[in-house]
Design a protein around this motif. Structure first.
Motif, PDB file in Angstrom:
ATOM      1  N   GLU A  87      17.431  99.671  21.911  1.00  0.00           N
ATOM      2  CA  GLU A  87      18.679  98.928  22.145  1.00  0.00           C
ATOM      3  C   GLU A  87      19.089  98.936  23.618  1.00  0.00           C
ATOM      4  O   GLU A  87      19.670  97.959  24.110  1.00  0.00           O
ATOM      5  CB  GLU A  87      19.803  99.518  21.283  1.00  0.00           C
ATOM      6  CG  GLU A  87      19.671  99.170  19.803  1.00  0.00           C
ATOM      7  CD  GLU A  87      20.796  99.734  18.966  1.00  0.00           C
ATOM      8  OE1 GLU A  87      21.465 100.686  19.440  1.00  0.00           O
ATOM      9  OE2 GLU A  87      21.003  99.240  17.851  1.00  0.00           O
TER      10      GLU A  87
ATOM     11  N   LYS B 159      15.891 103.990  18.085  1.00  0.00           N
ATOM     12  CA  LYS B 159      16.811 102.857  18.086  1.00  0.00           C
ATOM     13  C   LYS B 159      17.573 102.775  19.403  1.00  0.00           C
ATOM     14  O   LYS B 159      17.736 101.681  19.973  1.00  0.00           O
ATOM     15  CB  LYS B 159      17.785 102.976  16.907  1.00  0.00           C
ATOM     16  CG  LYS B 159      18.674 101.761  16.740  1.00  0.00           C
ATOM     17  CD  LYS B 159      19.499 101.839  15.465  1.00  0.00           C
ATOM     18  CE  LYS B 159      20.329 100.579  15.303  1.00  0.00           C
ATOM     19  NZ  LYS B 159      21.130 100.597  14.053  1.00  0.00           N
TER      20      LYS B 159
ATOM     21  N   GLU C  83      15.998  94.722  15.729  1.00  0.00           N
ATOM     22  CA  GLU C  83      16.156  94.895  17.175  1.00  0.00           C
ATOM     23  C   GLU C  83      15.023  94.220  17.954  1.00  0.00           C
ATOM     24  O   GLU C  83      15.204  93.854  19.116  1.00  0.00           O
ATOM     25  CB  GLU C  83      16.191  96.381  17.519  1.00  0.00           C
ATOM     26  CG  GLU C  83      17.442  97.115  17.078  1.00  0.00           C
ATOM     27  CD  GLU C  83      17.424  97.513  15.613  1.00  0.00           C
ATOM     28  OE1 GLU C  83      18.397  98.118  15.136  1.00  0.00           O
ATOM     29  OE2 GLU C  83      16.414  97.225  14.930  1.00  0.00           O
TER      30      GLU C  83
END
Length: 536
Positions: free
Chosen positions: A497, A493, A351
Motif C-alpha cells: 500500500e 499489505k 491492492e
C-alpha cells in the motif's frame, strides 16, 4: 509449489514425530511399497541445464544448475512437502523448539550413512553447523545462522542448536540444500578442494565424471539408506546414471529435448512451448519461493519521495498481460509480495489490480497533469525514472520491456539498464531509483532481510524509526504459526500500500519433460528431485 511453515505452532515445547508427518508424505510422490529391486530401470537420464557449474559445493555457490545437480547428492535435516506446506522428516526424524525460538533440538534417523561410509551422528551435524555458521565462502549460511551460539551433542543421535536471539526462520531453513549435511571428510577439506572435487553427502547419488561448464555425471548408490518418508520407494534410485549437460543457450536445450537427446530440460523459453509440446514433451511450471520479481523503490529519490507516484506505478501494471505475454499464460499473475509457496503469504489481489483510472486520479490529486505530448508532469518536470535491472532471471529482459511499455503508454517516461559496478555497493549505498530484482527464500523472514532498515537490507531506504521495523522483528520471534502469519500478512499489505515494493511477476522455472519421464518432483527451492524418476 512449496509451502514452507515454521512448525512452531505453540509457545510450549513439542515433539514432531515421524508418524505424524508420515500422513503428509504421499503428496510429494506417489506412495507405495515398491523397492528398487522391484522397479529399478537401470537406464540413463540426460538433463539439459541452463547455466554453469563452477563449484561442486552447495554451500558456496548460488547457481541453480549447481543445486539441480547436488540436490541428488546431498540431503538436509528436514524437507518441505510441496502440497501441504508441512515440514517433513529427512535426516532428522523429529524435532522440537523452545518457546522463544532460540533453541532447536533435532533427533536424527539411525543407520544413515554418507556415500564414503561415514555414519550420520550428532557429532557430524555439530561439525557441519559450527563450520556453516562462520564459513566465509557460504552464500546463505551466515544469514541462516544469525546470532548462533552453539550446537550441543545431547546424545549420539540428538543435537540442540542455540541462538542468542530468536531465529524463528531457522527451522524452515534446515530444509534448504544451502544447509545440507556433508560428510566429515568433506568438512575437513578446504573450500577450493570442495569446489573442485565435489562434496560427499547422504543422498541417493554420488558424483562421477565432471567437466567444468560442460557436464556432470552422477551414479546411483546401491547402499543408499536414508529412505525418506516423502519418497515413493526405498533403496537404490530407479535411474542408475544421470548426465547433466550444461547448455546455456535456450534453443540448444530445446533441440536436445525435442530430438530425444535429453529427457529433461530446464528453463524452456515460453516462445518454445509449442515446439516442445509438439514433440510430446510436457511443460512444468515451478515457482521459485521467496519475494517475486518486483520494483524496489528508493523513497529518497525523486519521484518516489511521493507515495502517490509509487502507488500509481503499481496500478498502471497489467499483471494479467505480463503473465500472458512473458509466460505464455502458464504461470499466474503476481497477487502477493511473497510467493504462494511461502507460509504467511497474503492475497493482495485488490491492492495489485490493474486500475489505470485510479492511477490517473492519484496523480491528478497530487498535482500532476499531462502535457500536450501526453506525459505526466509537475512543476515543469516530467514523471520519469530509470529502472536498474539486478535480476539474472532468464526472462528479466522481456519482463522489463513489458513493464516499461505499460508505464510509458500511460504517460510516464521510463527506461532500464543492467546495474554496473559492485552489486553490494549499488544496493548498500542505494545507487538506484528503482531496483528490479527477486529474492529466493523458503521462509517469510526474507521480508525483514529485504525491507528492515535496522537488521535487514533496507532496499527502500527507510528511516530507522519506520513503522515496519517492529513487526518485521516480531514475526521472527513469534513461535505461533497463526500469530506469525497475521503479522506477516499485515506487513505485506503495508509494504504494498505504501508502494515500497511493487510485485511484477513470480519467478517461474519452466521444465520440459519428454514423454515417458515419470516421478520427477521438486524440492523446497524448486530444484529437481530425481530419486523417484523413471523412464517408461
Amino acid at each position: 509449489m512449496t509451502f514452507p511453515t515454521s512448525l512452531l505452532a505453540s509457545r510450549t515445547k513439542r515433539l514432531l514425530t515421524v508418524l505424524a508427518a508420515g500422513t503428509l508424505a504421499c503428496s510429494l510422490a506417489a506412495c507405495g511399497s515398491a523397492t528398487a529391486a522391484q522397479s529399478a530401470t537401470g537406464q540413463t537420464l540426460t538433463v539439459a541445464l541452463d547455466g554453469t557449474v563452477k563449484c561442486l559445493d552447495p554451500w558456496q555457490f548460488d547457481e541453480p544448475a549447481v543445486h539441480n545437480v547436488l540436490r541428488q547428492v546431498v540431503e538436509s535435516l528436514t524437507a518441505l512437502d510441496t502440497k501441504t506446506g508441512k515440514l517433513l522428516p529427512a535426516l532428522a526424524e523429529s524435532w522440537e523448539s523452545n518457546a522463544d525460538a532460540t533453541e532447536f533440538t533435532f533427533h536424527l534417523k539411525k543407520g544413515v550413512h554418507f556415500s564414503d561410509g561415514e555414519e550420520l551422528t550428532a557429532e557430524v551435524v555439530k561439525q557441519n553447523f559450527d563450520q556453516a555458521a562462520t564459513y566465509p565462502q557460504g552464500v546463505r549460511s551466515s544469514s541462516y545462522f544469525a546470532n548462533y551460539t552453539s550446537t550441543t551433542v545431547v546424545d549420539p543421535q540428538t543435537v540442540t542448536v542455540a541462538f542468542s536471539k530468536p531465529n524463528g526462520s531457522f527451522l524452515n531453513h534446515t530444509a534448504s540444500d544451502f544447509l545440507s549435511i556433508l560428510s566429515p571428510n568433506t568438512i575437513a577439506q578446504s573450500a577450493e578442494a570442495r569446489c573442485a572435487a565435489g562434496v560427499v553427502g547422504t543422498g541417493p547419488y554420488t558424483l562421477g565424471k565432471y567437466t567444468p561448464n560442460q557436464d556432470v555425471t552422477i551414479n546411483a548408490r546401491k547402499d543408499y539408506d536414508t529412505n525418506p518418508s516423502y519418497a515413493g520407494h526405498t533403496g537404490e534410485a530407479y535411474i542408475k546414471t544421470i548426465v547433466f549437460k550444461l547448455v546455456p543457450e535456450s534453443s540448444s536445450r530445446l533441440g536436445l529435448l525435442t530430438s530425444g537427446q535429453a529427457q529433461v530440460a530446464q528453463s524452456i523459453d515460453p516462445q518454445d512451448f509449442q515446439s516442445a509440446e509438439g514433440s510430446g514433451a510436457t511443460i512444468v511450471p515451478v515457482t521459485t519461493p521467496g519475494v517475486p520479481l518486483r520494483l524496489q523503490v528508493n523513497v529518497k529519490e525523486a519521484p518516489f519521495t511521493d507515495q502517490s507516484v509509487r502507488q500509481a506505478v503499481s496500478y498502471y501494471l497489467n499483471r494479467d498481460e505480463i503473465n500472458t505475454v512473458a509466460f505464455g499464460g502458464k504461470s499466474e499473475p503476481a497477487i502477493s509480495l511473497l510467493t504462494k509457496n511461502v507460509s504467511g503469504w497474503a492475497d493482495l489481489s485488490d491492492e495489485l489490480k490493474y486500475d489505470p483510472s485510479k492511477a490517473d486520479k492519484l496523480l491528478e490529486d497530487d498535482g500532476w497533469s499531462k502535457n500536450n505530448d501526453g506525459i505526466w508532469e509537475k512543476d515543469g518536470k516530467p514523471l520519469s525514472f530509470h529502472i536498474t535491472k539486478a535480476s539474472p532471471y532468464t526472462l528479466s529482459q522481456k519482463l522489463l520491456e513489458l513493464v516499461v511499455q505499460q508505464l510509458n503508454q500511460n504517460g510516464l517516461q521510463v527506461d532500464f539498464a543492467d546495474y554496473t559496478g559492485d552489486y553490494s555497493e549499488v544496493t548498500g549505498k542505494h545507487k538506484y531509483s528503482v531496483l528490479f530484482a527477486n529474492t529466493t527464500d523458503i521462509d517469510a523472514d526474507v521480508l525483514r532481510g529485504q525491507v528492515s532498515p535496522v537488521d535487514g537490507g533496507n532496499r527502500s531506504n527507510l528511516e530507522a524509526n519506520d513503522d515496519l521495523v517492529a513487526p518485521l522483528s516480531e514475526q521472527n520471534a513469534t513461535t505461533d504459526d497463526t500469530a506469525r502469519n497475521k503479522i506477516l500478512q499485515n506487513v505485506q499489505k503495508e509494504i504494498v500500500e505504501r508502494g515500497l515494493q511493487i510485485p511484477v511477476a513470480y519467478l517461474v522455472q519452466f521444465y520440459g519433460l519428454s514423454k515417458g519421464v515419470q516421478g520427477v518432483t521438486y524440492d523446497a527451492e524448486s530444484r529437481l528431485n530425481l530419486y523417484d524418476a523413471k523412464l517408461a
